[in-house]
Write a protein that holds these residues in place. Structure first.
Motif, PDB file in Angstrom:
ATOM      1  N   SER A 117       0.939  -1.174  -0.175  1.00  0.00           N
ATOM      2  CA  SER A 117      -0.052  -0.085  -0.057  1.00  0.00           C
ATOM      3  C   SER A 117       0.869   1.327  -0.019  1.00  0.00           C
ATOM      4  N   TRP A 118       0.541   2.176  -1.009  1.00  0.00           N
ATOM      5  CA  TRP A 118       1.380   3.408  -1.070  1.00  0.00           C
ATOM      6  C   TRP A 118       0.462   4.303  -2.043  1.00  0.00           C
ATOM      7  N   ASP A 119       1.101   5.542  -2.065  1.00  0.00           N
ATOM      8  CA  ASP A 119       0.472   6.729  -2.782  1.00  0.00           C
ATOM      9  C   ASP A 119       0.204   6.397  -4.468  1.00  0.00           C
ATOM     10  N   PRO A 120      -0.823   6.664  -5.195  1.00  0.00           N
ATOM     11  CA  PRO A 120      -0.918   6.134  -6.349  1.00  0.00           C
ATOM     12  C   PRO A 120       0.186   6.999  -7.229  1.00  0.00           C
ATOM     13  N   LEU A 121       0.675   6.206  -8.288  1.00  0.00           N
ATOM     14  CA  LEU A 121       1.392   6.790  -9.143  1.00  0.00           C
ATOM     15  C   LEU A 121       1.240   8.178  -9.618  1.00  0.00           C
ATOM     16  N   LYS A 162      -1.757  -3.298  -4.008  1.00  0.00           N
ATOM     17  CA  LYS A 162      -1.151  -2.962  -5.191  1.00  0.00           C
ATOM     18  C   LYS A 162       0.356  -3.595  -5.400  1.00  0.00           C
ATOM     19  N   LEU A 163       0.483  -4.133  -6.645  1.00  0.00           N
ATOM     20  CA  LEU A 163       1.741  -4.660  -7.328  1.00  0.00           C
ATOM     21  C   LEU A 163       2.279  -3.764  -8.370  1.00  0.00           C
ATOM     22  N   GLN A 164       3.592  -3.265  -8.134  1.00  0.00           N
ATOM     23  CA  GLN A 164       3.926  -2.400  -9.084  1.00  0.00           C
ATOM     24  C   GLN A 164       5.470  -2.723  -9.489  1.00  0.00           C
ATOM     25  N   TYR A 165       6.018  -2.575 -10.940  1.00  0.00           N
ATOM     26  CA  TYR A 165       7.372  -2.598 -11.279  1.00  0.00           C
ATOM     27  C   TYR A 165       7.650  -1.337 -11.768  1.00  0.00           C
ATOM     28  N   MET A 166       8.860  -0.840 -11.467  1.00  0.00           N
ATOM     29  CA  MET A 166       9.549   0.375 -11.778  1.00  0.00           C
ATOM     30  C   MET A 166      10.951   0.108 -12.332  1.00  0.00           C
ATOM     31  N   VAL A 177       4.757   0.346 -14.221  1.00  0.00           N
ATOM     32  CA  VAL A 177       3.580  -0.383 -14.614  1.00  0.00           C
ATOM     33  C   VAL A 177       3.029  -1.248 -13.347  1.00  0.00           C
ATOM     34  N   GLY A 178       1.711  -1.174 -13.063  1.00  0.00           N
ATOM     35  CA  GLY A 178       1.310  -1.777 -11.850  1.00  0.00           C
ATOM     36  C   GLY A 178      -0.118  -2.177 -11.697  1.00  0.00           C
ATOM     37  N   THR A 179      -0.725  -2.896 -10.914  1.00  0.00           N
ATOM     38  CA  THR A 179      -2.316  -3.055 -10.967  1.00  0.00           C
ATOM     39  C   THR A 179      -2.467  -2.999  -9.483  1.00  0.00           C
ATOM     40  N   GLN A 180      -4.032  -2.803  -8.976  1.00  0.00           N
ATOM     41  CA  GLN A 180      -4.471  -2.902  -7.908  1.00  0.00           C
ATOM     42  C   GLN A 180      -5.489  -4.031  -7.773  1.00  0.00           C
ATOM     43  N   TYR A 181      -5.347  -5.038  -7.108  1.00  0.00           N
ATOM     44  CA  TYR A 181      -6.506  -6.095  -7.086  1.00  0.00           C
ATOM     45  C   TYR A 181      -7.520  -6.115  -5.923  1.00  0.00           C
ATOM     46  N   GLU A 182      -8.603  -6.364  -6.137  1.00  0.00           N
ATOM     47  CA  GLU A 182      -9.660  -6.139  -5.149  1.00  0.00           C
ATOM     48  C   GLU A 182     -10.382  -7.573  -5.268  1.00  0.00           C
ATOM     49  N   ALA A 185     -14.405 -10.702  -2.312  1.00  0.00           N
ATOM     50  CA  ALA A 185     -14.633 -10.780  -0.631  1.00  0.00           C
ATOM     51  C   ALA A 185     -14.328  -9.764   0.146  1.00  0.00           C
ATOM     52  N   GLU A 186     -13.691  -8.719  -0.245  1.00  0.00           N
ATOM     53  CA  GLU A 186     -13.110  -7.615   0.277  1.00  0.00           C
ATOM     54  C   GLU A 186     -14.202  -6.497   0.481  1.00  0.00           C
ATOM     55  N   ALA A 187     -14.217  -5.737   1.411  1.00  0.00           N
ATOM     56  CA  ALA A 187     -15.460  -4.965   1.826  1.00  0.00           C
ATOM     57  C   ALA A 187     -15.214  -3.612   1.073  1.00  0.00           C
ATOM     58  N   GLU A 188     -14.095  -3.332   0.642  1.00  0.00           N
ATOM     59  CA  GLU A 188     -13.842  -2.047  -0.104  1.00  0.00           C
ATOM     60  C   GLU A 188     -14.370  -2.069  -1.491  1.00  0.00           C
ATOM     61  N   ASN A 189     -14.634  -3.529  -2.017  1.00  0.00           N
ATOM     62  CA  ASN A 189     -14.992  -3.720  -3.339  1.00  0.00           C
ATOM     63  C   ASN A 189     -16.578  -3.598  -3.346  1.00  0.00           C
ATOM     64  N   PHE A 190     -17.022  -2.558  -4.108  1.00  0.00           N
ATOM     65  CA  PHE A 190     -18.455  -2.218  -4.405  1.00  0.00           C
ATOM     66  C   PHE A 190     -19.009  -2.991  -5.511  1.00  0.00           C
ATOM     67  N   SER A 191     -18.119  -3.461  -6.442  1.00  0.00           N
ATOM     68  CA  SER A 191     -18.600  -4.099  -7.839  1.00  0.00           C
ATOM     69  C   SER A 191     -19.156  -5.393  -7.555  1.00  0.00           C
ATOM     70  N   GLY A 192     -18.848  -5.982  -6.553  1.00  0.00           N
ATOM     71  CA  GLY A 192     -19.295  -7.679  -6.703  1.00  0.00           C
ATOM     72  C   GLY A 192     -18.633  -8.712  -7.211  1.00  0.00           C
ATOM     73  N   SER A 193     -17.436  -8.372  -8.050  1.00  0.00           N
ATOM     74  CA  SER A 193     -16.727  -9.208  -8.721  1.00  0.00           C
ATOM     75  C   SER A 193     -15.184  -9.030  -8.481  1.00  0.00           C
ATOM     76  N   SER A 194     -14.240  -9.656  -8.607  1.00  0.00           N
ATOM     77  CA  SER A 194     -12.745  -9.485  -8.495  1.00  0.00           C
ATOM     78  C   SER A 194     -12.431  -8.739  -9.644  1.00  0.00           C
ATOM     79  N   ASN A 195     -11.469  -7.776  -9.442  1.00  0.00           N
ATOM     80  CA  ASN A 195     -10.960  -6.957 -10.551  1.00  0.00           C
ATOM     81  C   ASN A 195      -9.608  -6.629 -10.197  1.00  0.00           C
ATOM     82  N   ALA A 196      -8.935  -6.443 -11.366  1.00  0.00           N
ATOM     83  CA  ALA A 196      -7.355  -6.098 -11.460  1.00  0.00           C
ATOM     84  C   ALA A 196      -7.462  -4.735 -12.239  1.00  0.00           C
ATOM     85  N   SER A 197      -6.904  -3.725 -11.592  1.00  0.00           N
ATOM     86  CA  SER A 197      -7.127  -2.545 -12.504  1.00  0.00           C
ATOM     87  C   SER A 197      -5.504  -2.162 -12.941  1.00  0.00           C
TER      88      SER A 197
END
Length: 360
Positions: A117-121, A162-166, A177-182, A185-197
């Motif tokens: 966890s860290w600040d957005p790029l 988050k996972l990031q490579y610099m 480049v990186g991704t945030q995976y939700e 089952a995670e409470a902060e996920n409001f979409s109802g399905s798993s997602n990797a941004s």
């Protein structure tokens, strides 16, 4: 407010010079540092009705530990763990009750890979060079003061998972480049399905000049809020910087492109400068905010919960100005004063702030 990023960066610089930050352990290629800051501020600002309000408050006090160890020559593992608490009301508070950054990774000749966890790029590369001040910052595509036409929901969860490579700098060129995976089952996920941004960026540095671009698809902010399904949209920007002696100037073009009826498209054109006068910095920024003209729905909380959202139309522009100065009392202490004007109705959010910081 992004005050801890600035203060932590200063603490890191002090650690590099051998001042303040404590090395708890340093032996056989393994190092552990303890660092942090106490920040207090007094601010007088206008509320949405234009009424003057004031407060004395904690301004982002942080306690952190950082460590690294050499795996073999050219490759090291590292971590950082930071906590926050309201130091102004510490007896009535819950101690270090809030997290800030927490991640670990590998760095070496191949570049830098981290997880946590860290600040957005886009925050680090695009927004911060314009204003990463003590109390007041200009608006950006993540946070706007008293401007409901440009509003992101769910921003509190953007830093985690988050996972990031610099890459290393190759001839002045660097990318990330990186991704945030939700997970579903995670409470902060409001979409109802798993997602990797997806988020990513590129930076080029040539001497005193640098230019950076970043993009974030915001797909983990998509979801169901109250009675509405929201597709957040996209966020991207480009920032150029140039330094001459102790003067640094930065120019930014940032855009939030909304894909829903609750928020408008918006462009942010920013110019920031910081000058080191010897005992501190003088700094300031101007930003022109251009909000699009499509219809949108009022983003007040009752809109999401009740479904009763009156249609409005926004086709407006705003001129934002922030100025400030700080003074170094010692290598570990400094004070600051700042003022801000946001060009909002009733002079909302305009104000002044003074404060002090102790780094350790």
């Amino acid at each position: 407010m992004k005050k801890t990023l600035l203060a932590t960066a200063i603490a890191g610089a002090l650690a590099a010079s051998g001042a303040q930050a404590a090395t708890v352990y340093n032996q056989d290629g393994t190092k552990l540092d303890l660092y942090g800051n106490l920040q207090f501020a007094y601010a007088n600002t206008n509320d949405s009705d234009g009424e003057s309000t004031d407060e004395f408050a904690d301004n982002g006090s942080t306690l952190g530990v950082a460590g690294e160890h050499v795996i073999y020559e050219g490759l090291a593992g590292y971590f950082k763990y930071e906590f926050e608490g309201d130091a102004d009301e510490i007896k009535n508070g819950n101690g270090l009750d809030t997290g800030d950054q927490a991640y670990f990774g590998l760095k070496g000749n191949f570049g830098d890979a981290r997880l946590g966890s860290w600040d957005p790029l886009i925050d680090d590369w695009i927004q911060d060079p314009i204003t990463n001040n003590e109390y007041f910052d200009v608006s950006d595509s993540t946070f706007t003061r008293d401007l409901p036409a440009v509003s992101l929901v769910g921003v509190e969860s953007r830093e985690g998972n988050k996972l990031q490579y610099m890459s290393p700098s190759l001839g002045g060129f660097q990318f990330a480049v990186g991704t945030q995976y939700e997970g579903d089952a995670e409470a902060e996920n409001f979409s109802g399905s798993s997602n990797a941004s997806f988020f990513g960026g590129a930076k080029y540095t040539a001497g005193a000049f640098s230019i950076a671009a970043a993009y974030d698809d915001l797909s983990n902010l998509d979801g169901t809020y109250g009675a509405y399904d929201i597709d957040a949209g996209d966020q991207y920007g480009i920032t150029a910087q140039y330094a001459v002696d102790t003067l640094r100037v930065a120019l930014k073009l940032e855009r939030f492109e909304s894909d829903n009826e609750f928020s408008e498209d918006a462009n942010f054109y920013g110019l920031g400068a910081r000058y080191g006068y010897g005992n501190g910095d003088i700094y300031g920024a101007y930003q022109y905010v251009d909000v699009g003209g499509d219809e949108f729905l009022d983003t007040a909380d009752q809109c999401f919960t009740s479904g009763d959202c009156p249609n409005e139309e926004s086709d407006e522009s705003y001129n934002e100005v922030v100025i400030g100065a700080n003074y170094n009392i010692s290598d570990a202490m400094y004070t600051f004063i700042e003022a801000a004007w946001y060009d909002r109705e009733n002079d909302a959010s305009d104000g002044v702030a003074v404060g002090a910081v102790y780094l350790f």
